[in-house]
Design an enzyme around this catalytic site. Sequence first.
Site, PDB file in Angstrom:
ATOM      1  N   ASP A 216       3.468  -0.995   4.917  1.00  0.00           N
ATOM      2  CA  ASP A 216       3.209  -0.333   3.648  1.00  0.00           C
ATOM      3  C   ASP A 216       3.620   1.132   3.806  1.00  0.00           C
ATOM      4  OD1 ASP A 216       2.052   1.180   1.580  1.00  0.00           O
ATOM      5  OD2 ASP A 216       0.380  -0.212   1.349  1.00  0.00           O
TER       6      ASP A 216
ATOM      7  N   TYR B  71       5.508   6.732  -6.834  1.00  0.00           N
ATOM      8  CA  TYR B  71       4.964   7.840  -7.629  1.00  0.00           C
ATOM      9  C   TYR B  71       4.363   8.949  -6.775  1.00  0.00           C
ATOM     10  CZ  TYR B  71       0.977   4.579  -7.254  1.00  0.00           C
ATOM     11  OH  TYR B  71       0.031   3.695  -6.812  1.00  0.00           O
ATOM     12  N   LYS B  72       4.477   8.847  -5.472  1.00  0.00           N
ATOM     13  CA  LYS B  72       3.963   9.905  -4.605  1.00  0.00           C
ATOM     14  C   LYS B  72       5.139  10.807  -4.219  1.00  0.00           C
ATOM     15  CE  LYS B  72       0.364   6.749  -2.903  1.00  0.00           C
ATOM     16  NZ  LYS B  72      -0.827   7.304  -3.562  1.00  0.00           N
TER      17      LYS B  72
END
Lengths: 396, 396
Positions: B197, B222-223
């Site tokens: 991940d 989105y980070k």
Amino acid sequence: MSEALAKKAAALDAADGLARHRELFALDDGVVYLDGNSLGALPRHVPARMQDVIAREWGQLRIRSWEESGWWTAPERIGDRIAPLVGAAPGTVVVGDSTSVNVFKALVAAVRLAGDDRDEILVDATTFPTDGYVAESAARMTGRRIRALAPDEMVSALGPRTAAVLVNHVDYRTGRLNDLPVMTAAIQAAGALAVWDLCHSAGALPVGLGAHGVDFAVGCTYKYLNGGPGSPAYLYVRGDHQPRFDTPLPGWNSHEDPFGMRPAYVPGDGAVRGRVGTPDILSMLALESALDVWDGVAIEAVRAKSLALTDFFLECVEAYVPAGRVSSVTPVAHAERGSQVSLSCAEAGEVMRTLTARGVVGDFRRPDVLRFGFTPLYVGFADAERAATELAALVG
Amino acid sequence: MSEALAKKAAALDAADGLARHRELFALDDGVVYLDGNSLGALPRHVPARMQDVIAREWGQLRIRSWEESGWWTAPERIGDRIAPLVGAAPGTVVVGDSTSVNVFKALVAAVRLAGDDRDEILVDATTFPTDGYVAESAARMTGRRIRALAPDEMVSALGPRTAAVLVNHVDYRTGRLNDLPVMTAAIQAAGALAVWDLCHSAGALPVGLGAHGVDFAVGCTYKYLNGGPGSPAYLYVRGDHQPRFDTPLPGWNSHEDPFGMRPAYVPGDGAVRGRVGTPDILSMLALESALDVWDGVAIEAVRAKSLALTDFFLECVEAYVPAGRVSSVTPVAHAERGSQVSLSCAEAGEVMRTLTARGVVGDFRRPDVLRFGFTPLYVGFADAERAATELAALVG
């Protein structure tokens, strides 16, 4: 074209109580858009709203928007906007993921509720294929087997082994409307659960999920609900099933305390249990904004206009197109018709390409179907007449 | 604050080759945004691009955009934009769905590849919880069992029963960087498959998926990739696994002939096999546009700046905050550190609320962690110094 039908179209448009809704959409007067059952048209107000979402909510508030702009609760809030359109109670619909993913959630949850002694899932053999593919996976992963049947064979196939039945409210290809109240009652009488796919009915006709006691339903939002390309789908779980809704996709968004970051999964209460991961906010808020066009619209009025439109289109086709060139595969009976007309036709792919180039946009479904979707909020009777005129000019 | 550290910050900013990238983002000079590891800032050019997507591609071209605007191929095309950032070969990354859903796909596919005699899935016990919840479901639905272990216990727990190992590259809470090359090699030496991940590493440091032979990986966008709130996640499947990638979510988008509408599922070749339903185009194209900020950026340069930033922030905290008020839970060794600094602190929730009100935005993770994310493309050394100054003023 005929003078009489053109005059009839004008009269029907003049008497149409929904006609003013067309102004709410970005449409080109030169184009007859009969593909709203594939991608709904853009409501005019959505670009300004999305500019605000992107530039201010994301750009200026950034992380604060999860709370201050209501991003976190969007899936349930938008679910409650869709609920009345499909006759569902508040708190029973949640928005997120694709229709395919929601079919997986609903079907796995349904067979788990049905119990281990029921090992068969009946699937609509005429379904949009993704439902069948995903149902196969749900069956494989829960130790069940699939039987694919035409919708009119399903009721007689129900039995003590039936766990769940997955069926389309409206068939994507023919436009046939299946009898949701009667089939749901029969499925439940056999001890099984009914899972309905509403992709081609929601926003076009009354569904009555609550009134008919449907167990689970899924649907997309980019057709008659005009949510935008690939806008998130929704999942309906009947209220009394919610406490036992056992999802195969227990993402952190469905936890009773998502920010507790607890190692053990404990599902939340209500519609939130159908959530999975972080919601795709931009697509989701475009959908929310698009739903404003439904303010003050009764779905019964939409249905009445939809039937009048498809009746009138069939009348024009009958009048204009020489016999034998096309034949309708959409049922004549109102009780069996969704909001589209599908005509089988030689060289249908080429015919649709040319029609589209001439400003009548429908779509082609292999092998031989011309599909014309009638979205009552922005299609009028003169549009139907023009579409038949162009079709006749092409195949006549 | 100290004169010396302020001067050092100015000198480091002046020498920073990535400093000019800050202009590409919509940021307020009064705010130090250290929450890009939760929601990346808005690239300035995205609103104009999205206006075009919404008003022209959806509003004017409508259904034609699936082909003419490249909507249909967006998941693979954007996957190929992300691939170089994580060291993946072209054609191995596909964008779509949430991280949670992609964990489910990857883990189920991994255990299927591992074979029936391997019945154990090892899961990072310190993981962001959704991975653990979804892994439980994957285990339940494939007849495996879960063992939750700290990452440093995993290698010694590997054995002939291990099917797959799900582990975070960077721990969301502590910022610990796990050793991807060493762990992947050990997992594969034991005959198991490695599923990584990358949510907290992609875009912040080199991942080297291809170089290290990782089997599967997932991550959000989105980070550090700044794709927008809830922008779609991605799935990496190593090239040689693709022909045997057996997805639990076989939606129509992954079919070899999606528009054939064929009743039998036959998966397509390559990354497309990881697709499920219709992609959420608005969220997806915002991500695609946002990725433009990476043009000409080497991820190695990003990593170098990230380490320099976190080193310098720790130096400032050490200098400014009285002993005993905070303690870092982020490893000191560069080889074990991601791109964030997490400080445990009494009353951390209240401290973070006040810091945010004073213009230093990080986030709080229960029970006692202040989390400061350093996004090298838009955070500078003076930002780090100011954040430490404000923190010291609060807890000093």
